[in-house]
Design a protein around this motif. Sequence first.
Motif, PDB file in Angstrom:
ATOM      1  N   THR A 113       0.826  -1.220   0.000  1.00 51.93           N
ATOM      2  CA  THR A 113       0.000   0.000   0.000  1.00 51.93           C
ATOM      3  C   THR A 113       0.854   1.261   0.000  1.00 51.93           C
ATOM      4  O   THR A 113       0.606   2.207  -0.758  1.00 51.93           O
ATOM      5  CB  THR A 113      -0.938  -0.003   1.216  1.00 51.93           C
ATOM      6  N   GLY A 114       1.869   1.284   0.856  1.00 53.44           N
ATOM      7  CA  GLY A 114       2.744   2.459   0.927  1.00 53.44           C
ATOM      8  C   GLY A 114       3.435   2.730  -0.390  1.00 53.44           C
ATOM      9  O   GLY A 114       3.562   3.899  -0.816  1.00 53.44           O
ATOM     10  N   GLN A 143      -9.789   0.512   5.485  1.00 58.30           N
ATOM     11  CA  GLN A 143      -8.351   0.256   5.392  1.00 58.30           C
ATOM     12  C   GLN A 143      -7.681   0.996   4.230  1.00 58.30           C
ATOM     13  O   GLN A 143      -6.550   1.464   4.364  1.00 58.30           O
ATOM     14  CB  GLN A 143      -8.073  -1.252   5.240  1.00 58.30           C
ATOM     15  N   TYR A 144      -8.380   1.101   3.115  1.00 56.95           N
ATOM     16  CA  TYR A 144      -7.744   1.647   1.912  1.00 56.95           C
ATOM     17  C   TYR A 144      -8.361   2.969   1.472  1.00 56.95           C
ATOM     18  O   TYR A 144      -8.271   3.342   0.301  1.00 56.95           O
ATOM     19  CB  TYR A 144      -7.804   0.599   0.791  1.00 56.95           C
ATOM     20  N   ILE A 145      -8.961   3.693   2.416  1.00 53.06           N
ATOM     21  CA  ILE A 145      -9.586   4.964   2.074  1.00 53.06           C
ATOM     22  C   ILE A 145      -8.555   5.967   1.554  1.00 53.06           C
ATOM     23  O   ILE A 145      -8.852   6.773   0.672  1.00 53.06           O
ATOM     24  CB  ILE A 145     -10.353   5.544   3.291  1.00 53.06           C
ATOM     25  N   ASP A 146      -7.325   5.912   2.072  1.00 48.72           N
ATOM     26  CA  ASP A 146      -6.288   6.848   1.606  1.00 48.72           C
ATOM     27  C   ASP A 146      -5.938   6.610   0.143  1.00 48.72           C
ATOM     28  O   ASP A 146      -5.616   7.557  -0.594  1.00 48.72           O
ATOM     29  CB  ASP A 146      -5.030   6.727   2.477  1.00 48.72           C
ATOM     30  N   GLY A 182      -8.836   9.840  -6.211  1.00 50.42           N
ATOM     31  CA  GLY A 182      -9.823  10.885  -6.454  1.00 50.42           C
ATOM     32  C   GLY A 182      -9.175  12.201  -6.844  1.00 50.42           C
ATOM     33  O   GLY A 182      -9.671  12.926  -7.714  1.00 50.42           O
ATOM     34  N   GLN A 183      -8.037  12.496  -6.256  1.00 53.64           N
ATOM     35  CA  GLN A 183      -7.358  13.754  -6.576  1.00 53.64           C
ATOM     36  C   GLN A 183      -6.666  13.698  -7.935  1.00 53.64           C
ATOM     37  O   GLN A 183      -6.328  14.734  -8.500  1.00 53.64           O
ATOM     38  CB  GLN A 183      -6.376  14.098  -5.462  1.00 53.64           C
ATOM     39  N   LEU A 184      -6.497  12.493  -8.460  1.00 53.57           N
ATOM     40  CA  LEU A 184      -5.930  12.353  -9.812  1.00 53.57           C
ATOM     41  C   LEU A 184      -6.974  12.566 -10.900  1.00 53.57           C
ATOM     42  O   LEU A 184      -6.656  12.574 -12.085  1.00 53.57           O
ATOM     43  CB  LEU A 184      -5.285  10.972  -9.976  1.00 53.57           C
ATOM     44  N   VAL A 217     -13.939  10.800   0.177  1.00 50.68           N
ATOM     45  CA  VAL A 217     -13.277  11.037  -1.118  1.00 50.68           C
ATOM     46  C   VAL A 217     -13.758  12.345  -1.745  1.00 50.68           C
ATOM     47  O   VAL A 217     -12.963  13.155  -2.223  1.00 50.68           O
ATOM     48  CB  VAL A 217     -13.524   9.854  -2.081  1.00 50.68           C
ATOM     49  N   LEU A 218     -15.068  12.568  -1.728  1.00 51.86           N
ATOM     50  CA  LEU A 218     -15.607  13.773  -2.362  1.00 51.86           C
ATOM     51  C   LEU A 218     -15.237  15.030  -1.586  1.00 51.86           C
ATOM     52  O   LEU A 218     -15.038  16.096  -2.176  1.00 51.86           O
ATOM     53  CB  LEU A 218     -17.128  13.662  -2.499  1.00 51.86           C
TER      54      LEU A 218
END
Length: 444
Positions: free
Chosen positions: A88-89, A125-128, A134-136, A163-164
């Motif tokens: 993930t990192g 767990q994977y919201i980040d 989303g920012q992409l 996310v929004l």
Amino acid sequence: MDAEVAEQLRDLITRLQTDEDIPSAMNQLKTLLVSAPTEISETILEVGLSKILQCFNIFDRHLVDLICEVLTLCFEKFSPGEVIKSFTGNFMYLLRHENAHVRRLAVDEIAKAVISSSNALPIPQYIDVYVAVGQLVGDNDIGVANKAILITSNLPEEAYTKVLEEMKILLKCSSSSKCNVFEVIINISIKSYDLFKICLELGYIDIMVQEIQSLDVLYQLNILELMSTLAIKPYGINYLLNSGAMDKLVTVVIDLKTSPVGGILIPGYMKLFGCIAHYFPKEIIEKYPILLNFLFGLFESGKQAVLPVALDTFGFVGSTTEGKLSLVASGGKFTETMMKVNLLIKNSSSDIKIRALNCLTNLISIEKDTNTANSKPVDHRVTLITREWFRGLSEQPSSMDLLFDICKNPFPDIRLAAFGLLDAVSQHQWGHELIARTAGYRLM
């Protein structure tokens, strides 16, 4: 798995720590991974991806492309989502990398996971990861942005509030970035009322309406296209009607005739009007007669550039029973417009002729209820008005003889449109009688 292959992988990863060996070792890694079995994923998990990622620090475009190829081969050894969970990192680093090729590599892998299963990367767990993707949505690279739009439009429902909220930063960016954001918002909103409500509460829908007054014409057209999609949903239409958004749109439409960019914007506004009036014809035509008069005015202008959208909109509004009755109740201008449609069928070039035929087809045809197996009886008012509309197509030759001639046109697109009208006519009892009395149809 062959222990020798695993050992080769470990050795090549170790060699990546020496700058001089990196190009050679990376090429050998690529060759090894192409033929390596999926079990090699166990060794990849053991040695990690960090040493491969460190090679991005060498600013060589060809090497970056090679590293991306190697990483792609590594990812292919895992089932969708598994490699993201394990590293993930590393994926967060890839998503924020300055090189678009690297970012594309990451979003492609995340897209595979999201498309394969809605729970491939569970919340929280994977919201980040989802926030970063989303920012992409506003990325300068079209490939990255499009894939980010796809991913963000298909997240687990519980991810959207966070996310929004984080995506709002993109509303300060270029019109292209904002348009991408609004595309995600509409993709989400049309899925359910609950998701639409989230988007509304976060202010996105109101901002979209405000942005319609932008001086950027292309941006304005894109927003109108998106709003037309939202207007298909009952709650979308209700928002436009009850929030005052429709009043703002009408104000803009009034100014289109004198606007230097009116010819460019009219199709977008007419499509939006058509979408709303198709579902709520009586309410829209009664409350906003200026929109219908504007549509009639497009036929009166005779401008070839706006006739296609005028014909499409007119036919779409009149394709339902309520639409037919609402249009005929609008009075003399409707009758004049019907005469113009008939003239376009008889006298126009192929593209306009086809659209005019399709327009009349929608007006004549019986609305089909897709939710029931048995068709409902036809409203007798529809029977009477559609018969008159078809008779008005031509007096000499008769409407049916004219349609018969068009069905024999040498151009297949025109013939297809004519047969569509014939099908619409045959849906009525009066149509059966006309067909039976017309010589030549039995030979077709």
